[in-house]
Enzyme design. Structure first.
Site, mmCIF file in Angstrom:
data_model
loop_
_atom_site.group_PDB
_atom_site.id
_atom_site.type_symbol
_atom_site.label_atom_id
_atom_site.label_comp_id
_atom_site.label_asym_id
_atom_site.label_seq_id
_atom_site.Cartn_x
_atom_site.Cartn_y
_atom_site.Cartn_z
ATOM 1 N N GLN A 175 0.855 -1.182 0.000
ATOM 2 C CA GLN A 175 0.000 0.000 0.000
ATOM 3 C C GLN A 175 0.894 1.237 0.000
ATOM 4 O O GLN A 175 1.384 1.672 1.049
ATOM 5 C CB GLN A 175 -0.924 -0.027 1.214
ATOM 6 C CG GLN A 175 -1.755 -1.310 1.325
ATOM 7 C CD GLN A 175 -2.817 -1.412 0.252
ATOM 8 O OE1 GLN A 175 -3.831 -0.715 0.278
ATOM 9 N NE2 GLN A 175 -2.597 -2.291 -0.728
ATOM 10 N N ARG A 227 -4.413 3.596 4.727
ATOM 11 C CA ARG A 227 -3.697 4.334 3.703
ATOM 12 C C ARG A 227 -4.117 3.849 2.314
ATOM 13 O O ARG A 227 -4.678 2.753 2.155
ATOM 14 C CB ARG A 227 -2.192 4.184 3.889
ATOM 15 C CG ARG A 227 -1.657 2.804 3.634
ATOM 16 C CD ARG A 227 -0.188 2.660 4.069
ATOM 17 N NE ARG A 227 0.645 3.760 3.657
ATOM 18 C CZ ARG A 227 1.072 4.732 4.491
ATOM 19 N NH1 ARG A 227 0.730 4.706 5.773
ATOM 20 N NH2 ARG A 227 1.830 5.709 4.047
ATOM 21 N N ALA A 267 -11.786 2.492 4.578
ATOM 22 C CA ALA A 267 -10.852 1.631 3.848
ATOM 23 C C ALA A 267 -9.977 2.443 2.895
ATOM 24 O O ALA A 267 -10.142 3.659 2.732
ATOM 25 C CB ALA A 267 -11.625 0.557 3.085
ATOM 26 N N HIS A 268 -9.048 1.739 2.231
ATOM 27 C CA HIS A 268 -8.074 2.431 1.391
ATOM 28 C C HIS A 268 -8.736 3.132 0.199
ATOM 29 O O HIS A 268 -9.684 2.636 -0.395
ATOM 30 C CB HIS A 268 -6.968 1.485 0.917
ATOM 31 C CG HIS A 268 -7.426 0.291 0.139
ATOM 32 N ND1 HIS A 268 -6.573 -0.710 -0.233
ATOM 33 C CD2 HIS A 268 -8.634 -0.079 -0.344
ATOM 34 C CE1 HIS A 268 -7.225 -1.627 -0.904
ATOM 35 N NE2 HIS A 268 -8.480 -1.265 -0.996
ATOM 36 N N ASN A 269 -8.205 4.327 -0.057
ATOM 37 C CA ASN A 269 -8.610 5.152 -1.190
ATOM 38 C C ASN A 269 -10.027 5.698 -1.097
ATOM 39 O O ASN A 269 -10.566 6.203 -2.080
ATOM 40 C CB ASN A 269 -8.422 4.412 -2.520
ATOM 41 C CG ASN A 269 -6.974 4.068 -2.766
ATOM 42 O OD1 ASN A 269 -6.590 2.906 -2.687
ATOM 43 N ND2 ASN A 269 -6.150 5.069 -3.018
#
Length: 338
Positions: free
Chosen positions: A196, A216, A237-239
């Site tokens: 990530q 991240r 969560a990511h993004n």
């Protein structure tokens, strides 16, 4: 600390009905406040409690003054006035500037003299802290992270590397910001972890409740806009991207790469699927599942309200026949048209 009603009237730009020299030493509800407490009436449904209150003074609108048996501070928005005046009576201790001897600060980190660094804090290489930043005990701030002026990080927070946090943001205890997103590639031998390589960018004047996690980004950053308020135990969560001034209640789970607009309100325990978009000014009622994008502002909900068990079980049984019932109705409609 006690303050006079004259001081509060000036502080809130309120119209005072009552003795200017009366002092109040804290806040209280209409039902429980004593004579040294300030209360407020924001909802007319509680006017009965106003009429019998023992508070020393009450924040209220002009149309409620005649029902108030004590001193009144008349304002246009009593709840907003209560929010502002709550800081006058805040009991949180003011931290002292300086670095505690038990803290571990990397030589390359930039920590201004106005910052307050608590015991057992770890600040890694190339961290940059703004003026007046407070970092509570046992917190870890990863390498290359930047915190803007006036940020307050409560104890036992973990902020990973490469995180950027805007000024005056508050992060409560046990939050984790910048952990790896849930990224794995499936293969015949199992799961292969995806590094990530994105970060987390958090705007100004954000508040993040205890136990919340913000992952991240996988490639690009996860982004939290200005003025966002997040309750306790939320998973971002990511993004994920959350727009300015959006409010999200506790236990919400937001799957990866979803985008939430500005000025939205997401109720408790809502689940938001991944890779969808929610436009600006959307309200989602608690316990709902958002499984597709929302493109028009408004209020949305999908949860069933609590009901007696026997009726609920009958309705659940009927849900299983909805598709069959729909086909039968369509067949009847086509026959009626003939």
């Amino acid at each position: 600390m006690s303050v006079t009603l004259a001081y509060l009237a000036d502080y809130l730009d309120a119209e005072l009905h009552g003795p200017a020299d009366r002092e109040v030493a804290g806040l209280g509800t209409l039902a429980s406040a004593g004579g040294d407490r300030l209360s407020f009436l924001a909802n007319p449904r509680y006017r009965g409690q106003l009429e019998t209150t023992g508070a020393g003074a009450v924040l209220l609108r002009a149309d409620q003054v005649e029902h108030c048996p004590t001193a009144a501070l008349v304002v246009d928005d009593p709840y907003m006035a209560y929010a502002r005046v709550s800081h006058v009576f805040d009991t949180a201790p003011a931290p002292d500037a300086g670095v505690h001897p038990a803290a571990l600060v990397a030589p390359s980190a930039k920590v201004p003299a106005s910052a307050s660094i608590g015991p057992n804090v770890v600040i890694e290489a190339d961290v940059v802290l703004g003026e007046g930043v407070v970092v509570g005990a046992n917190t870890v701030i990863g390498a290359r992270t930047e915190l803007g002026d006036g940020c307050h990080i409560w104890p036992n927070v973990t902020i990973y590397h490469g995180v950027t946090i805007g000024p005056r943001t508050i992060i409560h205890a046990h939050c984790v910001v910048g952990a790896d997103g849930f990224g794995f590639a499936p293969g015949p031998g199992g799961w292969t972890k995806i590094a990530q390589v994105g970060g987390v960018r958090i705007g100004a004047d954000v508040e993040i409740g205890a136990g919340t996690t913000i992952d991240r980004g996988a490639i690009d950053d996860t982004v939290i806009g200005n003025g966002v308020i997040l309750d306790n135990q939320i998973q971002v969560a990511h993004n994920v991207v959350i727009g300015d001034f959006t409010a999200i209640a506790g236990k919400v789970g937001i799957a990866g790469s979803s985008r939430i607009g500005s000025q939205c309100m997401i109720g408790g325990a809502v689940g938001i699927s991944g890779h969808l978009e929610i436009c600006d000014r959307v309200q989602v009622l608690g316990m709902s599942l958002v499984s597709r994008s929302i493109t028009e502002p408004g209020t949305y909900g999908s949860a069933l309200p609590v009901d007696k068990q026997d009726r609920y079980r009958r309705n659940v049984a009927r849900f299983r026949h909805l598709d069959e019932l729909h086909r039968r109705v369509r067949k009847l409609e086509r026959g009626a048209g003939d």
